[in-house]
Enzyme design. Structure first.
Site, PDB file in Angstrom:
ATOM      1  N   GLY A   1       0.835  -1.188   0.000  1.00 47.21           N
ATOM      2  CA  GLY A   1       0.000   0.000   0.000  1.00 47.21           C
ATOM      3  C   GLY A   1       0.871   1.239   0.000  1.00 47.21           C
ATOM      4  O   GLY A   1       2.099   1.157  -0.116  1.00 47.21           O
ATOM      5  N   SER A   2       0.244   2.395   0.157  1.00 44.53           N
ATOM      6  CA  SER A   2       0.970   3.662   0.183  1.00 44.53           C
ATOM      7  C   SER A   2       1.546   3.909   1.571  1.00 44.53           C
ATOM      8  O   SER A   2       1.345   3.122   2.497  1.00 44.53           O
ATOM      9  CB  SER A   2       0.021   4.806  -0.185  1.00 44.53           C
ATOM     10  OG  SER A   2      -0.933   4.988   0.859  1.00 44.53           O
TER      11      SER A   2
ATOM     12  N   GLU B   1       9.617  -2.926   5.010  1.00 41.77           N
ATOM     13  CA  GLU B   1      10.170  -1.985   4.026  1.00 41.77           C
ATOM     14  C   GLU B   1      10.874  -2.730   2.891  1.00 41.77           C
ATOM     15  O   GLU B   1      12.017  -2.406   2.510  1.00 41.77           O
ATOM     16  CB  GLU B   1      11.127  -1.003   4.711  1.00 41.77           C
ATOM     17  CG  GLU B   1      10.513  -0.197   5.829  1.00 41.77           C
ATOM     18  CD  GLU B   1       9.448   0.800   5.368  1.00 41.77           C
ATOM     19  OE1 GLU B   1       9.238   0.924   4.142  1.00 41.77           O
ATOM     20  OE2 GLU B   1       8.820   1.438   6.233  1.00 41.77           O
TER      21      GLU B   1
ATOM     22  N   CYS C   1      -6.831   9.796   2.180  1.00 38.40           N
ATOM     23  CA  CYS C   1      -6.277  10.948   1.470  1.00 38.40           C
ATOM     24  C   CYS C   1      -6.326  12.173   2.378  1.00 38.40           C
ATOM     25  O   CYS C   1      -7.387  12.513   2.927  1.00 38.40           O
ATOM     26  CB  CYS C   1      -7.059  11.216   0.185  1.00 38.40           C
ATOM     27  SG  CYS C   1      -6.455  12.654  -0.749  1.00 38.40           S
TER      28      CYS C   1
ATOM     29  N   TYR D   1       6.155  13.376   2.958  1.00 37.74           N
ATOM     30  CA  TYR D   1       5.153  12.638   2.178  1.00 37.74           C
ATOM     31  C   TYR D   1       3.739  12.857   2.709  1.00 37.74           C
ATOM     32  O   TYR D   1       3.531  13.146   3.884  1.00 37.74           O
ATOM     33  CB  TYR D   1       5.459  11.129   2.217  1.00 37.74           C
ATOM     34  CG  TYR D   1       6.733  10.754   1.529  1.00 37.74           C
ATOM     35  CD1 TYR D   1       6.792  10.584   0.141  1.00 37.74           C
ATOM     36  CD2 TYR D   1       7.899  10.558   2.252  1.00 37.74           C
ATOM     37  CE1 TYR D   1       7.970  10.236  -0.494  1.00 37.74           C
ATOM     38  CE2 TYR D   1       9.090  10.211   1.631  1.00 37.74           C
ATOM     39  CZ  TYR D   1       9.111  10.046   0.255  1.00 37.74           C
ATOM     40  OH  TYR D   1      10.280   9.704  -0.372  1.00 37.74           O
TER      41      TYR D   1
ATOM     42  N   CYS E   1      -5.304  10.112  -2.653  1.00 31.65           N
ATOM     43  CA  CYS E   1      -6.059   9.305  -3.605  1.00 31.65           C
ATOM     44  C   CYS E   1      -5.513   9.580  -5.004  1.00 31.65           C
ATOM     45  O   CYS E   1      -4.688  10.477  -5.207  1.00 31.65           O
ATOM     46  CB  CYS E   1      -7.555   9.641  -3.542  1.00 31.65           C
ATOM     47  SG  CYS E   1      -7.943  11.294  -4.164  1.00 31.65           S
TER      48      CYS E   1
END
Length: 201
Positions: A20-21, A93, A149, A177, A181
């Site tokens: 995922g992000s 990671e 988001c 960061y 979305c």
């Protein structure tokens, strides 16, 4: 079919990938699964890339400050030497590891181990990140987790870089960061391009 001696009589191993992000809870889910394995008295080994020292040099730490002790390594080949007696192997990671990681994860699974890997599936440009695409291709189980988001509140799938830096690997947290979305990520990139063009002119 002939099998090497260490394969005989072993249970089948497998690979699980959590992707995922940024800020989507990947490490949180990895820690949850590993702690449950420990509660079940399974022999667990956890690894992280040596380059990732954002929270701690040894611990795997989630954004919610949950942690589990790990062994930092600089190359995926060390997984085979350091986890020989393990039942469960955790890797955090994964995107920062070398391209040999998927092959070594498969070697561990063939030895009967449960291999749980967490990592970013895309870099800040929205491209497949490091060894993650190959890991996703060979995994038996895939879990894609989502952040929220930070602009519109929809499910976030992208890691948007807030600073101007061309290197693929830039360690950072919310100062560098944001989770976005698809639409807000694209809009941010367009605005960045426009700003860069204005500065050039």
């Amino acid at each position: 079919m002939f099998l090497e001696p260490h394969f005989r009589g072993q249970r089948s191993g497998w690979i699980e990938v959590i992707c995922g992000s940024m800020f989507s809870g990947k490490t949180e889910e990895l820690i949850r699964r590993l702690k449950r394995a420990k509660i079940a008295n399974q022999k667990v080994e956890i690894f992280k890339p040596k380059v990732d020292t954002r929270y701690d040099e040894i611990k795997v730490v989630s954004h919610d400050s949950n942690f589990i002790l790990s062994t930092p390594i600089d190359h995926s080949s060390k997984l085979l030497k350091l986890s020989d007696e393990s039942t469960v192997v955790g890797i955090d990671e994964a995107q920062f590891f070398d391209e040999e990681l998927p092959r070594h994860c498969q070697d561990l699974a063939l030895r009967g181990m449960r291999v749980i890997v967490a990592g970013l599936d895309m870099d800040y440009k929205g491209r497949p990140f490091g060894p993650m695409p190959d890991l996703l291709a060979v995994a038996e189980y895939i879990t894609k987790v989502h952040a929220i988001c930070q602009h519109c509140g929809n499910l976030a799938t992208h890691s948007y870089r807030r600073v101007v830096e061309d290197k693929t690997v830039v360690l950072g947290e919310q100062d560098v960061y944001e989770a976005r979305c698809r639409s807000c990520y694209q809009m941010g990139n367009i605005l960045n391009l426009q700003t860069t063009d204005k500065k050039k002119n």
